[in-house]
Design an enzyme around this catalytic site. Structure first.
Site, PDB file in Angstrom:
ATOM      1  N   HIS A 155      -8.169  -5.423  -3.288  1.00 41.82           N
ATOM      2  CA  HIS A 155      -7.463  -5.565  -2.009  1.00 41.82           C
ATOM      3  C   HIS A 155      -6.152  -6.329  -2.179  1.00 41.82           C
ATOM      4  O   HIS A 155      -5.137  -5.984  -1.566  1.00 41.82           O
ATOM      5  CB  HIS A 155      -8.359  -6.240  -0.965  1.00 41.82           C
TER       6      HIS A 155
ATOM      7  N   HIS B 256      -9.882   2.465   4.694  1.00 36.92           N
ATOM      8  CA  HIS B 256     -10.216   1.457   3.684  1.00 36.92           C
ATOM      9  C   HIS B 256     -10.332   2.080   2.292  1.00 36.92           C
ATOM     10  O   HIS B 256      -9.924   1.477   1.297  1.00 36.92           O
ATOM     11  CB  HIS B 256     -11.495   0.680   4.017  1.00 36.92           C
TER      12      HIS B 256
ATOM     13  N   ASP C  86      -8.321   0.882  -1.035  1.00 41.60           N
ATOM     14  CA  ASP C  86      -8.918   0.654  -2.357  1.00 41.60           C
ATOM     15  C   ASP C  86      -8.187   1.465  -3.431  1.00 41.60           C
ATOM     16  O   ASP C  86      -7.909   0.957  -4.519  1.00 41.60           O
ATOM     17  CB  ASP C  86     -10.390   1.072  -2.362  1.00 41.60           C
TER      18      ASP C  86
ATOM     19  N   HIS D 270     -14.097   3.202  -6.794  1.00 44.30           N
ATOM     20  CA  HIS D 270     -13.342   2.497  -7.834  1.00 44.30           C
ATOM     21  C   HIS D 270     -13.528   3.128  -9.214  1.00 44.30           C
ATOM     22  O   HIS D 270     -12.592   3.213  -9.997  1.00 44.30           O
ATOM     23  CB  HIS D 270     -13.766   1.035  -7.886  1.00 44.30           C
TER      24      HIS D 270
END
Ligand SMILES: [Zn+2]
Length: 299
Positions: free
Chosen positions: A85, A242, A246, A269
């Site tokens: 973040h 969001h 990321d 991720h």
């Protein structure tokens, strides 16, 4: 495209500090961001470790675990997790060089979004540096696939992003965002989107000793077909926004903003880091580019 039309590197003006708990350890950590010299990139420093090299320069290769969040490690085995973040805020605000000191194993989760990190950087202020900003220009499409998840980088004359998610719960369903990654769009549409999780997963993570700092203060938690947070969502499609946040942070471990279009489908991720590594392994698919400063419009 970030950061501004001068296409120069930027750092912060003065140190700024923020504190909070790590989402996995539940441990309170203090984080400070400081100016750094041109060309030095983003370097994290574990100030609680003093018996070996505690500096962890960010790079695609430094990412060692990306299952739950993005964790980096240096040659001495010193690790730091949940950098994504803050990395997204650095990217969107055009910060190329900074030193980030942290006195624990993970960054504070704060409210689960990039908003507090943007406020931190705004407090620190921004300083233009002499060196031209390097962009990673995508020349050929690169795609990675992992089951039903995929991520790709395609040639494009600006930094664009499309993200799509699909969850069986009616709370989320199918959501898409498609936007230009620049500072204004990040501030207005992306930075405040919080991380999210499912109540049953939180239980499993807790049993595994993780998510100890996780709460309704720093994540949107879904239980079946409803949201447990009394305040509800901050914005429509907060979930997919969001995921885009990321991805911006995950790609910025490359050390430069992208000149190209990212497309992610359900990518987390791990898939994003696979894409970073695929890019680094294909030197013909990209090059470093410098853009000429544009004269300000007069009149
Ligand atoms: Zn996140």
């Amino acid at each position: 495209m970030p950061p501004s039309l001068d296409h120069l590197e930027r750092t912060v003006v003065a140190p700024a500090i923020i504190a909070g708990v790590g989402v996995h350890t539940g441990q309170r950590v203090r984080l400070s961001v400081r100016p750094a010299s041109s060309g030095s990139g983003i370097t994290f420093v574990r100030s609680d470790i003093t018996d070996r090299d505690n500096r962890i320069p960010v790079s695609g290769e430094a990412v060692i675990d990306a299952r739950l969040n993005t964790m980096i490690e240096n040659a001495a085995g010193v690790r730091l997790s949940t950098i994504e973040h803050l990395m997204a805020a650095f990217c969107a605000l055009g910060v190329s060089n900074a030193v980030v000191e942290v006195d624990g194993p993970e960054l504070p989760i704060l409210d689960g979004s990039a908003l507090p990190f943007v406020q931190l950087l705004d407090r620190a202020g921004f300083r233009r540096q002499e060196a031209p900003l390097r962009y990673i220009e995508i020349l050929q499409p690169i795609r990675v696939v992992d089951g039903d998840k995929s991520a790709a980088l395609l040639p494009c004359d600006r930094y664009e992003m499309r993200f799509e998610i699909d969850f069986p719960t009616p709370v989320i369903g199918n959501q898409v965002v498609d936007f230009v990654v620049d500072e204004a769009t990040f501030r207005s549409e992306i930075m405040a989107a919080r991380t999210f999780g499912f109540a049953h997963e939180v239980e499993e993570l807790r049993r595994a000793g993780l998510a100890r700092g996780g709460s309704l203060e720093n994540a949107v938690v879904i239980d079946g077909d409803h949201i447990l947070n009394p305040e509800g969502l901050r914005m429509e499609r907060e979930f997919v926004r969001h995921k885009a946040l990321d991805a911006i942070g995950d790609l910025y471990v490359l050390g430069a903003p992208i000149l190209g279009r990212y497309e992610g489908v359900r990518a987390g991720h791990a898939v994003n880091n696979k894409l970073v590594r695929a890019l680094l392994a294909q030197p013909n698919a990209w090059r470093e580019t410098i853009l000429a400063p544009q004269l300000a419009q007069v009149g």
